[in-house]
Design a protein around this motif. Structure first.
Motif, PDB file in Angstrom:
ATOM      1  N   VAL C 133       0.822  -1.194   0.000  1.00  0.00           N
ATOM      2  CA  VAL C 133       0.000   0.000   0.000  1.00  0.00           C
ATOM      3  C   VAL C 133       0.865   1.258   0.000  1.00  0.00           C
ATOM      4  CG1 VAL C 133      -1.772   1.256   1.266  1.00  0.00           C
ATOM      5  CG2 VAL C 133      -1.806  -1.227   1.223  1.00  0.00           C
ATOM      6  N   ALA C 134       2.003   1.178   0.720  1.00  0.00           N
ATOM      7  CA  ALA C 134       2.784   2.401   0.918  1.00  0.00           C
ATOM      8  C   ALA C 134       3.501   2.832  -0.359  1.00  0.00           C
ATOM      9  CB  ALA C 134       3.790   2.190   2.041  1.00  0.00           C
ATOM     10  N   ARG C 135       3.896   1.821  -1.169  1.00  0.00           N
ATOM     11  CA  ARG C 135       4.702   2.200  -2.331  1.00  0.00           C
ATOM     12  C   ARG C 135       3.941   3.127  -3.283  1.00  0.00           C
ATOM     13  NH1 ARG C 135       6.895  -2.425  -2.985  1.00  0.00           N
ATOM     14  NH2 ARG C 135       8.716  -1.959  -1.689  1.00  0.00           N
ATOM     15  N   PRO C 136       2.779   2.751  -3.749  1.00  0.00           N
ATOM     16  CA  PRO C 136       2.055   3.718  -4.609  1.00  0.00           C
ATOM     17  C   PRO C 136       1.669   4.997  -3.866  1.00  0.00           C
ATOM     18  CG  PRO C 136       0.708   1.778  -4.171  1.00  0.00           C
ATOM     19  CD  PRO C 136       2.059   1.486  -3.613  1.00  0.00           C
ATOM     20  N   LEU C 137       1.429   4.861  -2.564  1.00  0.00           N
ATOM     21  CA  LEU C 137       1.015   6.052  -1.816  1.00  0.00           C
ATOM     22  C   LEU C 137       2.107   7.116  -1.846  1.00  0.00           C
ATOM     23  CD1 LEU C 137      -1.335   7.034  -0.120  1.00  0.00           C
ATOM     24  CD2 LEU C 137      -0.187   6.104   1.895  1.00  0.00           C
ATOM     25  N   PHE C 138       3.372   6.676  -1.818  1.00  0.00           N
ATOM     26  CA  PHE C 138       4.454   7.667  -1.805  1.00  0.00           C
ATOM     27  C   PHE C 138       5.066   7.881  -3.169  1.00  0.00           C
ATOM     28  CE2 PHE C 138       4.062   6.655   2.654  1.00  0.00           C
ATOM     29  CZ  PHE C 138       4.145   7.911   3.229  1.00  0.00           C
ATOM     30  N   THR C 139       4.550   7.218  -4.157  1.00  0.00           N
ATOM     31  CA  THR C 139       5.057   7.500  -5.513  1.00  0.00           C
ATOM     32  C   THR C 139       3.943   8.109  -6.375  1.00  0.00           C
ATOM     33  OG1 THR C 139       4.528   5.207  -6.093  1.00  0.00           O
ATOM     34  CG2 THR C 139       6.796   5.685  -5.438  1.00  0.00           C
TER      35      THR C 139
END
Lengths: 98, 660, 167
Positions: C133-139
């Motif tokens: 979840v975090a990867r797309p959230l911060f990219t």
């Protein structure tokens, strides 16, 4: 898969939230019913995310952020209204009447 | 084919532009410096003199060419609308040449006279602004090369007529007279417009140069279309030129200043109808019914108005009805096809009627000053208050006698030749169409009456004992030279005007007839020439009738028996009928004015306006808005719960639309 | 019928039942507590739907933070008793049930328009974990994420301004 049942639960919760908003006069309870509807929508997002990718979950994240902000501001408004009228009963809060 | 034009012809626009400029300057002076009378006189008279000079130059140039087709000068595209291409163009031909000379020449003399007549008037500058403007529009009318340009002039002179009749608008009777003239003229203008549209519908053009050559091809002779066109055109003429049935405005128009009556309501504007018929000769030639109507109405008007003039006491009203009558003669002439005779009479009439009006103006001026000096409130225009004025105003009396002899048709003055021409032409036409014998008879009877009422006017005004009043009598004086000067000039023209067109019968060259031949030849329906014996008999009968009228007046009328107006008993019997003008105004009032007023008040106002417009539309809209507002305000309860319910209903609707 | 489905069914019934109790309890405190129960059940459903991170957030943010805020306000305003006019009368009840029922039917019908239930399962146990979840959230969603902070800041300022007696 659980998409169909999840969506059914989501629909039921949403309808219950609407019913609560329609039935109640207490502003705080109505607010809680709105939260219930938001959660019903979140459930639908998560259910779809299971099949269509993680974007649905990210959207739920944003909904939660908005819900938190909304709860803060909304409750502050209720506080302010209560200070003026000493009630949160919407029956008595009809200043909108033209 | 463009002819090489001489400079005076290319500069044709200068002729109408000068009075327009004068009008603008005088209008500005009227607003800025109403007391600058010297400047106003200089501009007002100066532009007319210059315009006359320009017109004379143009006519001389025209005479050197003497073309068979009109000279058209196009200035700019004015109304390019689809198929309709109207240019602002002026045209000069032999007919408009005569007209511009009359308009600017007589106009200039009357402007000079006005300087004296209007001297003490507070609206002096305004007066000259209007008068200049009138001359501009009149010149546009006669110089216009197409129906629309002519119509601009036609409407413009109507406007100036309205403004000048109601010049002293602070009195209701004057304003009403102006209004009457305007409204009655509208009826005529409607006819002109309809005729114009019909012409465009059938020939596709409105330029004179395009319509008239096409006319005989576009319209079958005697066909219904051309008859309708000519009758509608003539309706326009009856309005502008005060013929039956629309003549009633002209006598009322005498409420204006007397020089205005002379210029607009005698010499120029009212002859516009005659000019129009002459101009549209090619159309009238194609319609025997139209021509007969023109001639018949003309003859009838000549006789009818003359009878009314017999019993009028107001000096200007006598002259007004005389004008109507003389205009009838002109229409008899042009309706007969004797365009040259009609225009000839128009010209001579402009001379002697202007002289008569200016003379009456001089008389009124003197009477008014006399009454003003003694603060009496008598009618300065009533002949019963005059009498014996020849002793006090010899110049005016002598000159008006000349004009009276002219209008009566006594040789060798101008009126004799022109009136004789018309009657002769009408009689000759009778050989082809017997109806014209009747018209001729009516014209002859009118000539008798004309001689009678004019002699009556002169007798009552200038001869017999004076009835003005003892104290006022000492105040009666001849007018100043600035007023008598134009009178003398017009007197000379009245005496010599006949020389323009002495017929071959008297050894003359019929110069005007030959001059106008390029215009009138296309239109002339051939009338058989009368034998010299018949011609001499006609002349003799006309002169005899005129003399009979004058002698009769001398024998029957007793100026000594008259009493001043305020002591006079009301007329009875036939005299009262004539004095009341055959009750035509009352008749129109009963059959037109009152029904229209009744319709307006009872139906249009009380039902349509108050009930329908105010009640249903205006108040109804307001009530509907209020009702809707009430419904809306019921919805706005201020109860959040109700809003929520409605909101959910909305959501249901939207989702329902998606689900379906 | 595997264990997941049984669990799902159980928590679903729990969520709906506590939601129903939440909206019908006259006492606001009781309503709030039943809502907490619903939120917990939903967190369990999220786990069953492979969204573990969201489930944790649900417990922390909703049940932990937001509902505590609600209860604070209820107690601050001393609204712990059942209001006499809180629930609407029979008319309101009828209208509410009718409208909510209609909406429910509509939503259930709308469900058919979604992707066919039981389509290809792309889900893995990894899907709901934090890195996924975090990867797309911060990219991909970095900008909306940062703007969320602005939204929360505005909410804080707004709440302070509204709730404070005197600035």
């Amino acid at each position: 898969m659980l998409l169909g049942p999840a969506l059914a639960v989501s629909a039921a919760l949403f309808a219950l939230g609407v019913l609560g908003v329609l039935l109640r006069r207490n502003a705080i309870v109505i607010f809680m019913c709105v939260e219930l509807m938001l959660n019903a929508a979140n459930l639908a997002f998560v259910a779809f995310a299971q099949q269509l990718g993680v974007a649905g979950q990210i959207f739920v994240f944003f909904v939660m952020a908005v819900a938190a902000a909304e709860a803060a501001v909304g409750l502050a408004i209720i506080l302010a209204v209560y200070r003026h009228r000493h009630t949160v009963d919407l029956q008595h809060i009809n200043l909108l009447k033209g | 084919m463009p002819l090489p034009l001489l400079p005076p012809l290319t500069l044709l626009w200068v002729v109408p532009a000068l009075p327009l400029a004068g009008s603008v300057v005088n209008g500005a002076l009227a607003l800025a410096a109403p007391r600058a009378k010297r400047a106003v006189s200089l501009v007002g008279v100066g532009v007319l003199v210059l315009a006359f000079a320009a017109a004379a130059l143009a006519v001389v140039a025209l005479a050197q060419l003497h073309p068979s087709a009109p000279l058209v000068v196009r200035y700019w595209e004015w109304l390019p609308v689809g198929d309709l291409q109207v240019a602002f163009a002026l045209q000069l031909d032999q007919l408009s040449a005569v007209m511009i000379l009359v308009v600017t020449g007589v106009g200039a003399l009357i402007h000079v006279f006005s300087v004296g007549y209007m001297r003490g008037d507070p609206g002096y500058a305004r007066y000259f602004a209007y008068l200049n403007l009138f001359v501009f529009f009149m010149l546009t009318l006669v110089l216009g090369a197409s129906f629309p340009v002519m119509f601009v002039g036609w409407e413009g002179v109507g406007l100036c007529s309205y403004l000048l009749i109601g010049f002293w608008f602070t009195e209701k009777i004057n304003a009403d007279a102006g209004k009457k003239a305007f409204v009655v003229n509208r009826i005529g203008d409607f006819g002109f417009l309809v005729a114009m549209l019909l012409i465009f519908r059938h020939t596709g053009s409105l330029d004179f140069g395009a319509v008239f050559p096409k006319a005989s091809a576009a319209f079958p002779a005697g066909g219904p279309v051309v008859t309708a066109i000519t009758l509608f055109l003539f309706l326009g003429c009856t309005g502008k030129s005060a013929q039956i049935p629309l003549y009633t405005w002209l006598p009322d128009a005498m409420q204006g200043p007397t020089p205005v009556s002379a210029l607009i309501h005698a010499a120029t504007m009212v002859t516009a109808g005659v000019y129009l018929v002459a101009r549209c000769g090619p159309l009238f030639a194609l319609s025997p019914v139209g021509s007969a109507t023109v001639a018949g109405v003309g003859a009838l008007t000549a006789l009818f108005a003359a009878t009314i003039a017999l019993k009028q006491w107001d000096i200007k009203r006598v002259l007004a009805y005389s004008t109507v009558s003389q205009l009838g003669y002109m229409f008899l002439g042009v309706g007969t096809g004797a365009y040259a005779a009609g225009i000839f009479h128009l010209t001579t009439h402009a001379f002697f009627k202007a002289l008569l009006f200016l003379g009456s103006g001089s008389v009124i001026h003197a009477m008014h000053r006399a009454y003003h000096a003694t603060h009496a409130h008598e009618d300065a225009q009533d002949m019963r208050n005059m009498g014996g004025l020849a002793r006090y105003m010899p110049w005016t009396a002598a000159l008006m006698w000349i004009a009276t002899l002219a209008i009566a048709g006594i040789p060798p003055l101008a009126g004799f030749f022109s009136k004789d021409e018309i009657l002769g032409a009408a009689f000759a036409r009778g050989a082809v169409r017997p109806a014209w014998y009747v018209f001729w008879g009516m014209g002859l009877a009118a000539a008798l009456l004309t001689a009678f009422y004019m002699t009556r006017l002169m007798l009552y005004t200038f001869h017999g004992p004076n009835r003005t009043g003892d104290r006022e009598r000492e105040q009666l004086h001849e007018a100043p030279p600035v007023m008598t000067g134009p009178l003398v000039a017009l007197g000379v023209l009245t005496v010599l005007g006949g020389a323009l067109n002495i017929p071959p019968l008297f050894g003359g060259g019929a110069r005007l007839e030959h001059w106008l031949a390029p215009v009138t030849d296309v239109a002339l329906t051939p009338a058989p020439d009368a034998s010299p014996a018949t011609a001499w008999a006609l002349v003799a009968s006309a002169v005899l009738v005129a003399a009979l009228g004058m002698v009769g007046a001398f024998q029957l009328l007793r100026p000594e028996a008259l009493v001043p107006a305020r002591l006079a008993p009301p007329a009875r019997g036939l005299g009262r009928l004539l004095w009341k003008k055959w009750y035509v105004d009352e008749l129109y009032d009963a059959i037109v004015v009152r029904p229209v007023l009744w319709l307006s008040r009872e139906v249009l106002w009380k039902i349509v306006d108050k009930r329908l417009v105010d009640g249903l539309l205006v108040n109804g809209t307001a009530a509907a808005s209020r009702a809707l507002g009430w419904v809306g305000s019921r919805l706005q309860t201020g109860e959040v719960g109700v809003y929520v319910v409605l909101f959910v209903v909305g959501v249901l609707a939207v989702v329902g639309a998606v689900v379906r | 019928m595997d264990g997941t489905r049984i669990l799902f069914g159980g928590f679903a019934v729990l969520a709906i039942a506590s939601a129903g109790l939440c909206i019908t309890r006259r006492n606001p405190v009781a309503s709030a507590l039943w809502l907490v129960a619903t939120l917990f059940s939903l967190a369990a459903l999220f786990v069953l739907l492979d969204a573990q991170f969201i489930a944790v957030l649900q417990v922390l943010v909703y049940a932990g933070a937001i509902m505590v805020l609600f209860l604070f306000v209820i107690m601050l305003l001393n609204l712990g008793r059942a209001g006499p006019t809180d629930l609407k009368g029979p008319l309101g009840l009828g209208v509410g049930v009718l409208l909510a029922g209609l909406l429910l039917v509509q939503l259930l019908v709308l469900r058919q328009a979604g992707p066919a239930a039981g389509g290809p399962a792309r889900a893995t146990t990894e899907q709901g974990m934090i890195p996924t979840v975090a990867r797309p959230l911060f990219t991909a969603y970095l900008v909306p994420f940062e703007i969320t902070s602005l939204l929360l800041l505005a909410a804080i300022v707004g709440a302070v301004v509204l709730a404070k007696r005197k600035l």
